[in-house]
Design a protein around this motif. Sequence first.
Motif, PDB file in Angstrom:
ATOM      1  N   MET A   1      47.675  55.309  80.999  1.00 14.42           N
ATOM      2  CA  MET A   1      46.882  56.317  80.313  1.00 14.42           C
ATOM      3  C   MET A   1      46.043  55.647  79.239  1.00 14.42           C
ATOM      4  SD  MET A   1      48.227  59.586  78.128  1.00 14.42           S
ATOM      5  CE  MET A   1      48.635  58.500  76.761  1.00 14.42           C
ATOM      6  N   PHE A   2      44.815  56.143  79.027  1.00 15.93           N
ATOM      7  CA  PHE A   2      43.979  55.600  77.960  1.00 15.93           C
ATOM      8  C   PHE A   2      43.482  56.745  77.087  1.00 15.93           C
ATOM      9  CE2 PHE A   2      41.352  56.181  81.752  1.00 15.93           C
ATOM     10  CZ  PHE A   2      40.249  56.880  81.274  1.00 15.93           C
ATOM     11  N   LEU A   3      42.972  56.387  75.917  1.00 20.59           N
ATOM     12  CA  LEU A   3      42.560  57.376  74.925  1.00 20.59           C
ATOM     13  C   LEU A   3      41.048  57.471  74.862  1.00 20.59           C
ATOM     14  CD1 LEU A   3      45.032  56.531  72.018  1.00 20.59           C
ATOM     15  CD2 LEU A   3      45.319  58.170  73.883  1.00 20.59           C
ATOM     16  N   VAL A   4      40.568  58.705  74.699  1.00 15.88           N
ATOM     17  CA  VAL A   4      39.138  58.979  74.580  1.00 15.88           C
ATOM     18  C   VAL A   4      38.918  59.678  73.241  1.00 15.88           C
ATOM     19  CG1 VAL A   4      37.153  60.185  75.557  1.00 15.88           C
ATOM     20  CG2 VAL A   4      38.890  59.214  77.077  1.00 15.88           C
ATOM     21  N   GLY A   5      38.181  59.037  72.350  1.00 16.41           N
ATOM     22  CA  GLY A   5      37.874  59.636  71.067  1.00 16.41           C
ATOM     23  C   GLY A   5      36.596  60.456  71.154  1.00 16.41           C
ATOM     24  N   LEU A   6      36.686  61.731  70.803  1.00 20.43           N
ATOM     25  CA  LEU A   6      35.529  62.622  70.887  1.00 20.43           C
ATOM     26  C   LEU A   6      35.182  63.147  69.505  1.00 20.43           C
ATOM     27  CD1 LEU A   6      34.680  65.189  73.599  1.00 20.43           C
ATOM     28  CD2 LEU A   6      34.573  65.898  71.205  1.00 20.43           C
ATOM     29  N   THR A   7      33.902  63.098  69.171  1.00 17.94           N
ATOM     30  CA  THR A   7      33.457  63.587  67.871  1.00 17.94           C
ATOM     31  C   THR A   7      32.075  64.209  68.014  1.00 17.94           C
ATOM     32  OG1 THR A   7      33.272  62.992  65.520  1.00 17.94           O
ATOM     33  CG2 THR A   7      32.366  61.422  67.118  1.00 17.94           C
ATOM     34  N   GLY A   8      31.570  64.720  66.925  1.00 14.96           N
ATOM     35  CA  GLY A   8      30.245  65.344  66.923  1.00 14.96           C
ATOM     36  C   GLY A   8      29.818  65.571  65.498  1.00 14.96           C
ATOM     37  N   GLY A   9      29.100  66.645  65.260  1.00 15.96           N
ATOM     38  CA  GLY A   9      28.674  66.995  63.916  1.00 15.96           C
ATOM     39  C   GLY A   9      28.691  68.503  63.767  1.00 15.96           C
ATOM     40  N   ILE A  10      28.450  68.977  62.580  1.00 15.30           N
ATOM     41  CA  ILE A  10      28.441  70.406  62.344  1.00 15.30           C
ATOM     42  C   ILE A  10      27.378  71.074  63.216  1.00 15.30           C
ATOM     43  CG2 ILE A  10      26.828  70.208  60.388  1.00 15.30           C
ATOM     44  CD1 ILE A  10      28.428  72.484  59.045  1.00 15.30           C
ATOM     45  N   ALA A  11      27.777  72.098  63.945  1.00 17.43           N
ATOM     46  CA  ALA A  11      26.891  72.877  64.823  1.00 17.43           C
ATOM     47  C   ALA A  11      26.314  72.071  65.987  1.00 17.43           C
ATOM     48  CB  ALA A  11      25.745  73.502  64.012  1.00 17.43           C
ATOM     49  N   SER A  12      26.979  70.980  66.342  1.00  5.46           N
ATOM     50  CA  SER A  12      26.490  70.201  67.497  1.00  5.46           C
ATOM     51  C   SER A  12      27.018  70.748  68.822  1.00  5.46           C
ATOM     52  CB  SER A  12      26.885  68.721  67.355  1.00  5.46           C
ATOM     53  OG  SER A  12      28.288  68.556  67.520  1.00  5.46           O
ATOM     54  N   GLY A  13      28.078  71.574  68.759  1.00 12.75           N
ATOM     55  CA  GLY A  13      28.654  72.144  69.978  1.00 12.75           C
ATOM     56  C   GLY A  13      29.920  71.459  70.447  1.00 12.75           C
ATOM     57  N   LYS A 128      39.735  53.710  74.175  1.00 15.64           N
ATOM     58  CA  LYS A 128      39.106  52.994  75.282  1.00 15.64           C
ATOM     59  C   LYS A 128      37.678  53.488  75.474  1.00 15.64           C
ATOM     60  CE  LYS A 128      40.898  50.500  77.723  1.00 15.64           C
ATOM     61  NZ  LYS A 128      40.974  49.012  77.776  1.00 15.64           N
ATOM     62  N   HIS A 129      37.459  54.789  75.253  1.00 15.10           N
ATOM     63  CA  HIS A 129      36.129  55.388  75.354  1.00 15.10           C
ATOM     64  C   HIS A 129      35.866  56.215  74.099  1.00 15.10           C
ATOM     65  CE1 HIS A 129      35.407  54.650  79.744  1.00 15.10           C
ATOM     66  NE2 HIS A 129      36.733  54.546  79.715  1.00 15.10           N
ATOM     67  N   THR A 130      34.614  56.276  73.698  1.00 14.17           N
ATOM     68  CA  THR A 130      34.204  57.155  72.601  1.00 14.17           C
ATOM     69  C   THR A 130      33.071  58.051  73.092  1.00 14.17           C
ATOM     70  OG1 THR A 130      32.733  55.411  71.764  1.00 14.17           O
ATOM     71  CG2 THR A 130      34.901  55.622  70.723  1.00 14.17           C
ATOM     72  N   VAL A 131      33.130  59.316  72.675  1.00 14.49           N
ATOM     73  CA  VAL A 131      32.158  60.313  73.130  1.00 14.49           C
ATOM     74  C   VAL A 131      31.612  61.055  71.916  1.00 14.49           C
ATOM     75  CG1 VAL A 131      31.772  62.337  74.585  1.00 14.49           C
ATOM     76  CG2 VAL A 131      33.490  60.637  75.253  1.00 14.49           C
ATOM     77  N   VAL A 132      30.293  61.218  71.869  1.00  9.13           N
ATOM     78  CA  VAL A 132      29.658  62.009  70.818  1.00  9.13           C
ATOM     79  C   VAL A 132      28.945  63.200  71.444  1.00  9.13           C
ATOM     80  CG1 VAL A 132      27.699  62.062  69.213  1.00  9.13           C
ATOM     81  CG2 VAL A 132      29.373  60.232  69.062  1.00  9.13           C
ATOM     82  N   VAL A 133      29.215  64.377  70.894  1.00  6.35           N
ATOM     83  CA  VAL A 133      28.459  65.566  71.278  1.00  6.35           C
ATOM     84  C   VAL A 133      27.241  65.618  70.359  1.00  6.35           C
ATOM     85  CG1 VAL A 133      28.490  68.054  71.585  1.00  6.35           C
ATOM     86  CG2 VAL A 133      30.580  66.723  71.965  1.00  6.35           C
ATOM     87  N   TYR A 134      26.078  65.394  70.928  1.00  9.76           N
ATOM     88  CA  TYR A 134      24.848  65.210  70.163  1.00  9.76           C
ATOM     89  C   TYR A 134      23.895  66.389  70.360  1.00  9.76           C
ATOM     90  CZ  TYR A 134      20.166  63.447  69.100  1.00  9.76           C
ATOM     91  OH  TYR A 134      18.894  63.299  68.619  1.00  9.76           O
ATOM     92  N   CYS A 135      23.099  66.665  69.333  1.00 11.86           N
ATOM     93  CA  CYS A 135      21.911  67.507  69.486  1.00 11.86           C
ATOM     94  C   CYS A 135      20.897  67.033  68.454  1.00 11.86           C
ATOM     95  CB  CYS A 135      22.224  68.993  69.339  1.00 11.86           C
ATOM     96  SG  CYS A 135      22.727  69.501  67.683  1.00 11.86           S
ATOM     97  N   ASP A 136      19.622  67.261  68.716  1.00 12.65           N
ATOM     98  CA  ASP A 136      18.607  66.807  67.771  1.00 12.65           C
ATOM     99  C   ASP A 136      18.710  67.600  66.476  1.00 12.65           C
ATOM    100  OD1 ASP A 136      16.566  69.140  67.773  1.00 12.65           O
ATOM    101  OD2 ASP A 136      16.865  68.738  69.902  1.00 12.65           O
ATOM    102  N   ARG A 137      18.158  67.052  65.414  1.00 16.71           N
ATOM    103  CA  ARG A 137      18.356  67.630  64.081  1.00 16.71           C
ATOM    104  C   ARG A 137      17.779  69.045  63.977  1.00 16.71           C
ATOM    105  NH1 ARG A 137      19.601  65.990  58.836  1.00 16.71           N
ATOM    106  NH2 ARG A 137      18.620  67.255  57.225  1.00 16.71           N
ATOM    107  N   ASP A 138      16.610  69.284  64.551  1.00 16.22           N
ATOM    108  CA  ASP A 138      16.014  70.615  64.464  1.00 16.22           C
ATOM    109  C   ASP A 138      16.912  71.664  65.112  1.00 16.22           C
ATOM    110  OD1 ASP A 138      13.839  69.646  63.098  1.00 16.22           O
ATOM    111  OD2 ASP A 138      12.543  69.508  64.865  1.00 16.22           O
ATOM    112  N   THR A 139      17.480  71.304  66.269  1.00 15.42           N
ATOM    113  CA  THR A 139      18.396  72.226  66.956  1.00 15.42           C
ATOM    114  C   THR A 139      19.657  72.438  66.135  1.00 15.42           C
ATOM    115  OG1 THR A 139      17.565  71.511  69.120  1.00 15.42           O
ATOM    116  CG2 THR A 139      19.715  72.594  69.072  1.00 15.42           C
TER     117      THR A 139
END
Length: 231
Positions: A1-13, A128-139
């Motif tokens: 098993m491996f670990l996936v780190g997931l992050t984002g920002g405020i109101a990114s979804g 092992k993996h990193t994931v970012v939930v992204y959206c542009d700044r205006d959105t």
Amino acid sequence: MFLVGLTGGIASGKSSVIQVFQQLGCAVVDVDVIARQVVQPGCLAHRRIVEAFGTEVLLENGDINRKVLGDLIFNQPDRRHLLNTITHPEIRKEMMKETFKYFLRGYRYVILDIPLLFETKKLLKYMKHTVVVYCDRDTQLARLMRRNNLNREDAEARINAQLPLKDKARMARHVLDNSGEWSITKRQVILLHAELERSLEYLPLRLGVLTGLAGIASLLYLLTRYLLPSP
């Protein structure tokens, strides 16, 4: 098993993306939930926080008053460091327990929902993996103003208090772009899940554990055979 780190920002979804992963049957550990659990009355971290910061950080029911505690450590690095030394070991311990439960249940990977993954960097070495939930700044700005009923100035202040999403996206191995239609984002999540499921990166650890268990079983068999008297 491996670990996936997931992050984002405020109101990114990020929360919506997590829900899709859960609907797909993925194992998810929410570090924010764990952080709230470890400071509940009766827990070691709760007692140590009261010893360090006094009873003024308590609500009438004995829970930690997060706003008061936050005000106490605001712009005070020494106090913030003290709080982190109290809570972080307990958070890591509970995180490991949750992760191990999923390992025993045969999951190939576990997603750790970590809001400050790239800011603190303390857990990056385990991912092992990193994931970012992204959206542009205006959105991001428009969503935050609509969701929290904020004016532009207050919404921008909240966004500026965080590490910019574009910086997080540069550091991540995978980027889920949630700037457009939700159906497009959901498709990205499904494809990423399929990619992670196909990965064989879980095999070394699982084979190592199975080899270790086999070794222990063999040792117990030999001890039983040669040390116990025959009937």
